[in-house]
Design a protein around this motif. Structure first.
Motif, PDB file in Angstrom:
ATOM      1  N   PHE A   1      10.357 -37.533 -26.423  1.00  0.00           N
ATOM      2  CA  PHE A   1       9.108 -36.983 -26.187  1.00  0.00           C
ATOM      3  C   PHE A   1       9.078 -35.345 -26.156  1.00  0.00           C
ATOM      4  N   ILE A   2       8.520 -34.494 -26.740  1.00  0.00           N
ATOM      5  CA  ILE A   2       8.186 -33.055 -26.584  1.00  0.00           C
ATOM      6  C   ILE A   2       7.021 -32.973 -26.134  1.00  0.00           C
ATOM      7  N   PHE A   3       6.671 -32.275 -25.004  1.00  0.00           N
ATOM      8  CA  PHE A   3       5.278 -32.115 -24.394  1.00  0.00           C
ATOM      9  C   PHE A   3       4.820 -30.849 -24.703  1.00  0.00           C
ATOM     10  N   GLN A   4       3.599 -30.293 -24.747  1.00  0.00           N
ATOM     11  CA  GLN A   4       3.058 -29.342 -24.931  1.00  0.00           C
ATOM     12  C   GLN A   4       3.467 -28.214 -23.993  1.00  0.00           C
ATOM     13  N   THR A   5       3.348 -29.039 -22.551  1.00  0.00           N
ATOM     14  CA  THR A   5       3.605 -28.154 -21.420  1.00  0.00           C
ATOM     15  C   THR A   5       4.951 -28.126 -20.866  1.00  0.00           C
ATOM     16  N   PHE A   6       5.797 -28.620 -21.697  1.00  0.00           N
ATOM     17  CA  PHE A   6       7.296 -28.773 -21.592  1.00  0.00           C
ATOM     18  C   PHE A   6       7.724 -29.722 -20.567  1.00  0.00           C
ATOM     19  N   ASN A   7       7.031 -29.761 -19.346  1.00  0.00           N
ATOM     20  CA  ASN A   7       7.425 -30.923 -18.483  1.00  0.00           C
ATOM     21  C   ASN A   7       8.764 -31.026 -18.131  1.00  0.00           C
TER      22      ASN A   7
ATOM     23  N   THR B   1      23.615 -26.490 -28.956  1.00  0.00           N
ATOM     24  CA  THR B   1      22.778 -26.543 -30.310  1.00  0.00           C
ATOM     25  C   THR B   1      21.503 -25.781 -30.342  1.00  0.00           C
ATOM     26  N   VAL B   2      20.839 -26.029 -28.966  1.00  0.00           N
ATOM     27  CA  VAL B   2      19.576 -25.586 -28.585  1.00  0.00           C
ATOM     28  C   VAL B   2      19.766 -23.734 -28.379  1.00  0.00           C
ATOM     29  N   GLY B   3      20.814 -23.398 -28.257  1.00  0.00           N
ATOM     30  CA  GLY B   3      21.405 -22.065 -27.818  1.00  0.00           C
ATOM     31  C   GLY B   3      20.861 -21.628 -26.461  1.00  0.00           C
TER      32      GLY B   3
ATOM     33  N   SER C   1      12.107 -18.522 -19.909  1.00  0.00           N
ATOM     34  CA  SER C   1      10.997 -18.184 -20.680  1.00  0.00           C
ATOM     35  C   SER C   1      10.525 -19.432 -21.488  1.00  0.00           C
ATOM     36  N   GLY C   2       9.073 -19.377 -21.699  1.00  0.00           N
ATOM     37  CA  GLY C   2       8.387 -20.416 -22.248  1.00  0.00           C
ATOM     38  C   GLY C   2       9.389 -21.267 -23.534  1.00  0.00           C
ATOM     39  N   GLY C   3       9.719 -20.292 -24.400  1.00  0.00           N
ATOM     40  CA  GLY C   3      10.367 -20.744 -25.524  1.00  0.00           C
ATOM     41  C   GLY C   3      11.615 -21.385 -25.151  1.00  0.00           C
ATOM     42  N   GLU C   4      12.424 -20.942 -24.019  1.00  0.00           N
ATOM     43  CA  GLU C   4      13.641 -21.672 -23.404  1.00  0.00           C
ATOM     44  C   GLU C   4      13.461 -22.761 -22.933  1.00  0.00           C
ATOM     45  N   ARG C   5      12.299 -22.834 -22.305  1.00  0.00           N
ATOM     46  CA  ARG C   5      11.842 -24.206 -21.727  1.00  0.00           C
ATOM     47  C   ARG C   5      11.745 -25.341 -22.579  1.00  0.00           C
ATOM     48  N   GLN C   6      10.960 -24.835 -23.682  1.00  0.00           N
ATOM     49  CA  GLN C   6      10.769 -25.867 -24.711  1.00  0.00           C
ATOM     50  C   GLN C   6      12.112 -26.246 -25.578  1.00  0.00           C
ATOM     51  N   ARG C   7      12.990 -25.369 -25.501  1.00  0.00           N
ATOM     52  CA  ARG C   7      14.409 -25.653 -25.907  1.00  0.00           C
ATOM     53  C   ARG C   7      15.012 -26.716 -25.155  1.00  0.00           C
TER      54      ARG C   7
ATOM     55  N   THR D   1       8.098 -20.410 -34.030  1.00  0.00           N
ATOM     56  CA  THR D   1       8.774 -20.720 -35.047  1.00  0.00           C
ATOM     57  C   THR D   1      10.419 -21.225 -34.950  1.00  0.00           C
ATOM     58  N   GLY D   2      10.766 -20.783 -33.831  1.00  0.00           N
ATOM     59  CA  GLY D   2      12.154 -21.262 -33.352  1.00  0.00           C
ATOM     60  C   GLY D   2      12.258 -22.672 -33.152  1.00  0.00           C
TER      61      GLY D   2
END
Lengths: 180, 247, 387
Positions: free
Chosen positions: B90-96, B131-133, B146-152, B181-182
Motif C-alpha cells: 500500500f502506498i499512501f498519499q501522506t507517505f505514512n 532501486t528507488v535511488g 523531501s516529500g519525493g524521497e519519503r514517497q520513494r 513524475t518520478g
C-alpha cells in the motif's frame, strides 16, 4: 508562422535555404522534418514582399541563393515580437460540432462520444507524458508541458459535459444574453 | 489472463453525523494480473473507499471483493492482515512512514510481517532502496527527507514482501509535478519489469495516463473506461505536436 | 516482534520516559523498604522462637497488655520462692534451667521487638538456660564472678560510646547502673533477643536494678523434648496465675501477630505497586493515543494484532524494568547508610533477583493491558487520519 521563423533566423546573418532548414530543425530538438518546398515558397513570398533579398547566388547557377533580411523585414519582425498573441489556443472545435450535430441528428449516444473522446485524449496525454524529459530540447519540453496542461483541461471539460448531461441540465434552456 | 482482483456489486455506506453517505454504489471491477489500472475521479467520488475495500482495509456494506477468487468477506482479521502483509503493498498519499524509524528500518519492518529471515530482510531492503535511488540515505530519519524521497521509501516499503498487488492512493497528491513524475515512472516500472499489478487512485489525468487502463469514477459509480495499452513512438508524437503548433 | 519499536517509542519522548522511570523507581524503592522491614521483623521473631526449642518460659504478668511473645517482658514478676519451686519440677534439666531477670536498658525501636539493650540476670552455672545452643565470638559464655558480664554483639556496639568509641571486647569494662562490670565473653551471631543482651549473674542484676527477691521469668529445659506438654500440664496443675509458654505457644502467638502484620503490610505493598502500575499505564495510554495513526499504518501494511500487543506491552515492561533498575541502588543505599537495623533483610530480598524481575515485568504487564487493548483495536483505516 514559418515566415517569422525564417525572418528571425536571418536577422543574425545571411543564410542559405539549406542552412535555414537545418537550424530550424535543430531549434526544435530534431523532432520535426521541415519540407524544403515549404521553405522555398515562404522565402519566395518574403522576397516578393521585399522583406528579404538575395545577397548572393552560387556561381554554378543551380539556385543556391543566400538570403539577407531587409530593413522592412526587421521592422516587421520587431512588430511581431511586440504584439501579444491575440488568437486563443485552438479549441477542440470538431468535437464540439460532433456533439451538437449528433444531438440535432439524434443519431449518436452523447455518452459514447464522450467516452471515445476521453479515450483519445488520454492516449494523447499518455504519449505526451512519455515525452516529458525526453524531448531533448528544453524549449520543446516547455511546449510539451503546455500541450499536457491543455489536454488536462480538455479532459476536465469532458467531465463537465458528462456531469451536465447526466443531470439533464442540457435539455433545459437557460436565460441567455440575447442580441438586442 | 487471471483476475487478481474482482469486485461484484460492491457498495459502501458511511454514517456521517447521522446522515448515510453512499461512497461506493455498486461497482463491478475486474483487474488482471500484471495490469496497471488507474481509477480517476474528483474528490468524494468514492475512489479511495473503493481502494480500501480492494486492499482488505475496510468491509463493504454489500457485495463482495475477491482476491484471486478468494472472497474477502470470508476471511477473519488474521487472514486479512496476512493478505495485506504478503500479497498487497500500500502506498499512501501522506507517505505514512514511521517517524521513529530510519529509511532502512521503515522498509525492513514490514518484511517481518511477511515472515522473512533477518539476513534476507537486510539484503532485500538494501536492494529495494537502491532501486528507488535512496541507497545513500538509508540511515536518515523520514523528517530529514523531501516529500519525493519519503514517497520513494513508501514505494520500497510497498514492494518489501514482493506483493502481487500494489495499491496507491493518490501517490503524487502531495508532490510537485517533477517529483510526482518520478514516482509514477517507478510505478510503471514496477508493473513492466516486475509483473506486479498496480491499482492507483488519483484525481490527476496526467498521473492516470501512466496506466494501461483508466476507469473514471463519479458519485461512487464507474462512468467510463479507456484502454491505453499500445506502443508509443516518441518521435512521432512530437512531430505531430509540432506540426499542430507550427502550421 | 516489534520490541525495537517499543524501545524507540520510549526514546522518542525522553523527558516523559525519564519522569515515568523515576516515578516507578520511587514506588519500587518504597516497596522494597516496606518489604524489607517486614522481612527483618519476621526473621527476628522466627529466630527468637526457634531459639526456644525444648524450653518452657514461665512468667507472671503483673499488668495486662504485654504480648505473650514478649519473652523478655520486664513487667512480669515472680517471687524467688516460686521460681525455686518451678525449678524443682520433675523431668527438667536443672543445669540448663534458670530463674531470670530481664530489665531494659535502652528502649525498643518498635513494639513487639525486644528492647534495644536489655540486662539479663541469670543464675551462674545455669547459663545454658538462656544461652544454650549459642556460641561465643570471643571469651567464654559462663559467669564465674559477680561482676562479670557477657555481651551480645548489639549490646557491645551499644557500649562502644561508653568506651571512648573503641570496640568493646573481652577484658573491657562497662558501667551498668553505677557498677563497673568486666566483659568476659562476646556472643556470636544470634537473634536480636540475644544480640542485645547484657548478661550478668542474677544477684548482681537484682542488686543493680533494685529487684531483690524477685525475677521476671523462669526458663526450664525439659530432659526429653517430647515431654514438653506433660511438663507444661504439671506446672499448670501445680501453680495458678502463671503464663507457661512452650515453643509451640510462642509460634502460635508469633504467627498470629505476623499474620496481622503481613496482611496490613501487603495492603501497603499492593497500593505502592498499584501506583507504579498507574504511572506506567497513563504514560503508555497517552503514547498509544498519540500513535494511533502509526498503529493504523502498521496494521494497514500487515502487522498482526499480537505484534501491536508486543509493541505496547514491551514499552510498558521496559519502563517498569528501568524504574526498578533505578530503585535498586537507592534501596541499597538506604540499607548501607543508617537504616540497617530495620532493613537488614533488603539485601536478602535483592538476592532473589528473579522475584524482582517478576515484579517488574508484572507491573509492566499489568500497566499495558488497557493501552494494549486499545492499540490492538486500532483500525487500519486510522492510518488515513490527518494530524
Amino acid at each position: 508562422m514559418l515566415k517569422f521563423a525564417l525572418l528571425g533566423l536571418l536577422a543574425q546573418d545571411p543564410k542559405h535555404g539549406y542552412d535555414l532548414k537545418n537550424e530550424l530543425e535543430q531549434a526544435l530538438g530534431g523532432h520535426w522534418e521541415i519540407n524544403f518546398g515549404q521553405i522555398y515558397t515562404t522565402l519566395a513570398r518574403l522576397e516578393r514582399d521585399e522583406l528579404v533579398r538575395v545577397a548572393a547566388e552560387d556561381r554554378d547557377g543551380r539556385g543556391k541563393k543566400t538570403y539577407r533580411i531587409t530593413a522592412a523585414g526587421r521592422k516587421d519582425l520587431a512588430a511581431w515580437f511586440e504584439e501579444p498573441v491575440e488568437k486563443p489556443r485552438q479549441l477542440r472545435d470538431e468535437f464540439f460540432i460532433k456533439w451538437i450535430v449528433g444531438k440535432l441528428a439524434g443519431q449518436s449516444d452523447p455518452m459514447r462520444i464522450i467516452d471515445r473522446q476521453r479515450q483519445a485524449y488520454l492516449t494523447q496525454l499518455r504519449d505526451l507524458t512519455a515525452l516529458t524529459g525526453r524531448a531533448g530540447d528544453p524549449n520543446v519540453e516547455l511546449m510539451v508541458e503546455g500541450a499536457i496542461l491543455h489536454l488536462q483541461a480538455d479532459l476536465r471539460w469532458l467531465d463537465l459535459c458528462e456531469e451536465r448531461l447526466e443531470r439533464g441540465e442540457l435539455e433545459k434552456p437557460r436565460a441567455a444574453i440575447r442580441k438586442e | 489472463m487471471n483476475m487478481i482482483v474482482e469486485t461484484k456489486n460492491v457498495t459502501k455506506t458511511f454514517g456521517m453525523n447521522g446522515i448515510a453517505v453512499e461512497a461506493v454504489r455498486g461497482i463491478d471491477l475486474q483487474v488482471r494480473e500484471g495490469e496497471f489500472v488507474a481509477i480517476v475521479g474528483p474528490s468524494g467520488s468514492g475512489k479511495s473507499s473503493l481502494l480500501h475495500l480492494i486492499g482488505a482495509m475496510d468491509h463493504p456494506t454489500s457485495g463482495e471483493v475477491f482476491f484471486r477468487e478468494r472472497p474477502l468477506s470470508r476471511m477473519n482479521d488474521g487472514a486479512r492482515t496476512d493478505l495485506r502483509a504478503r500479497e498487497i503493498g500500500f502506498i499512501f498519499q501522506t507517505f505514512n512512514l514511521l517517524p521513529m524509524l530510519n529509511v532502512f528500518e521503515n522498509v525492513e519492518v514490514v518484511m517481518r510481517f511477511g515472515g522473512l529471515a533477518k539476513r534476507e530482510r537486510i539484503q532485500r531492503t538494501e536492494s529495494l532502496l537502491k532501486t528507488v535511488g535512496l541507497a545513500e540515505r538509508m540511515r536518515h530519519l523520514p523528517n530529514r527527507l523531501s516529500g519525493g524521497e519519503r514517497q520513494r521509501v513508501a514505494v520500497a516499503r510497498a514492494l518489501a514482501n514482493q506483493p502481487a498487488l500494489v495499491l496507491a492512493d493518490e501517490p503524487t497528491g502531495n508532490l510537485d509535478s517533477t517529483t510526482g513524475t518520478g514516482i509514477l515512472e517507478l510505478l510503471r516500472e514496477i508493473c513492466n519489469s516486475r509483473k506486479q499489478t498496480v491499482i492507483m487512485v488519483t484525481h490527476d489525468f496526467r498521473a492516470a495516463s501512466y496506466a494501461d487502463r483508466v476507469l473514471v469514477l463519479r458519485d461512487g459509480r464507474i462512468r467510463g473506461e479507456a484502454g491505453l495499452k499500445g506502443v508509443t513512438d516518441t518521435h512521432k508524437t512530437l512531430n505531430q505536436l509540432l506540426e499542430l503548433e507550427l502550421e | 516482534m516489534l520490541l525495537d519499536l517499543a524501545w524507540k517509542n520510549i526514546w522518542r519522548r525522553k523527558l516523559r520516559s525519564l519522569l515515568t522511570i523515576l516515578g516507578v523507581a520511587s514506588a519500587v524503592q518504597l516497596y522494597l523498604m516496606v518489604h524489607g522491614v517486614m522481612g527483618t521483623y519476621t526473621g527476628e521473631i522466627n529466630g527468637q522462637v526457634n531459639a526456644f526449642a525444648g524450653r518452657i518460659v514461665i512468667q507472671q504478668q503483673v499488668e495486662s497488655g504485654g504480648g505473650k511473645s514478649d519473652l523478655t517482658s520486664s513487667t512480669s514478676s515472680l517471687m524467688e520462692e516460686t521460681a525455686e519451686a518451678l525449678l524443682a519440677t520433675g523431668g527438667i534439666d536443672r543445669a540448663a534451667s534458670s530463674a531470670l531477670l530481664f530489665v531494659p536498658i535502652a528502649r525498643a525501636l518498635m513494639p513487639y521487638i525486644p528492647p534495644a539493650v536489655v540486662a539479663v540476670g541469670l543464675e551462674p552455672g545455669h547459663e545454658a538456660a538462656y544461652l544454650g545452643g549459642l556460641k561465643a565470638a570471643s571469651g567464654r559464655l559462663t559467669l564465674e564472678e559477680p561482676d562479670e558480664v557477657i555481651l551480645g554483639q548489639g549490646a557491645a556496639e551499644y557500649y562502644r560510646s561508653e568506651n571512648n568509641g573503641d570496640p568493646v571486647g573481652i577484658r573491657s569494662t562497662i558501667p551498668v547502673g553505677g557498677r563497673t562490670l568486666k566483659v568476659v565473653g562476646i556472643l556470636g551471631d544470634a537473634p536480636q533477643l540475644f544480640a542485645n543482651a547484657v548478661i550478668m549473674p542474677l544477684p548482681t542484676a537484682q542488686a543493680i536494678f533494685d529487684r531483690p527477691g524477685t525475677v521476671t521469668s523462669v526458663i526450664l529445659t525439659v530432659q526429653n523434648t517430647g515431654a514438653v506438654e506433660t511438663v507444661k500440664s504439671s506446672i499448670q496443675a501445680g501453680f495458678s496465675g502463671l503464663t507457661v509458654s512452650t515453643q509451640d505457644d510462642m509460634l502460635r502467638s508469633a504467627s498470629s501477630i505476623l499474620d496481622a502484620m503481613n496482611s496490613f503490610m501487603s495492603i501497603i505493598e499492593t497500593s505502592i505497586l498499584t501506583v507504579a502500575v498507574i504511572v506506567v499505564m497513563i504514560v503508555v495510554i497517552v503514547s498509544v493515543m498519540e500513535a494511533r495513526r502509526e498503529i493504523g499504518t502498521l496494521r494497514a501494511v500487515g502487522a498482526a494484532r499480537w505484534r501491536i500487543f508486543t509493541m505496547v506491552a514491551g514499552q510498558s515492561i521496559v519502563l517498569s524494568m528501568m524504574g526498578t533498575l533505578v530503585a535498586l541502588p537507592i534501596a541499597l543505599f538506604f540499607v548501607q547508610w543508617g537504616m540497617s537495623d530495620y532493613l537488614s533483610s533488603v539485601t536478602g530480598v535483592l538476592q532473589v533477583w528473579w522475584q524482582i524481575l517478576v515484579t517488574a515485568v508484572g507491573v509492566g504487564l499489568a500497566a499495558s493491558i488497557l493501552p494494549a487493548w486499545q492499540a490492538v483495536r486500532v483500525d487500519p483505516l486510522e492510518s488515513l487520519r490527518y494530524e
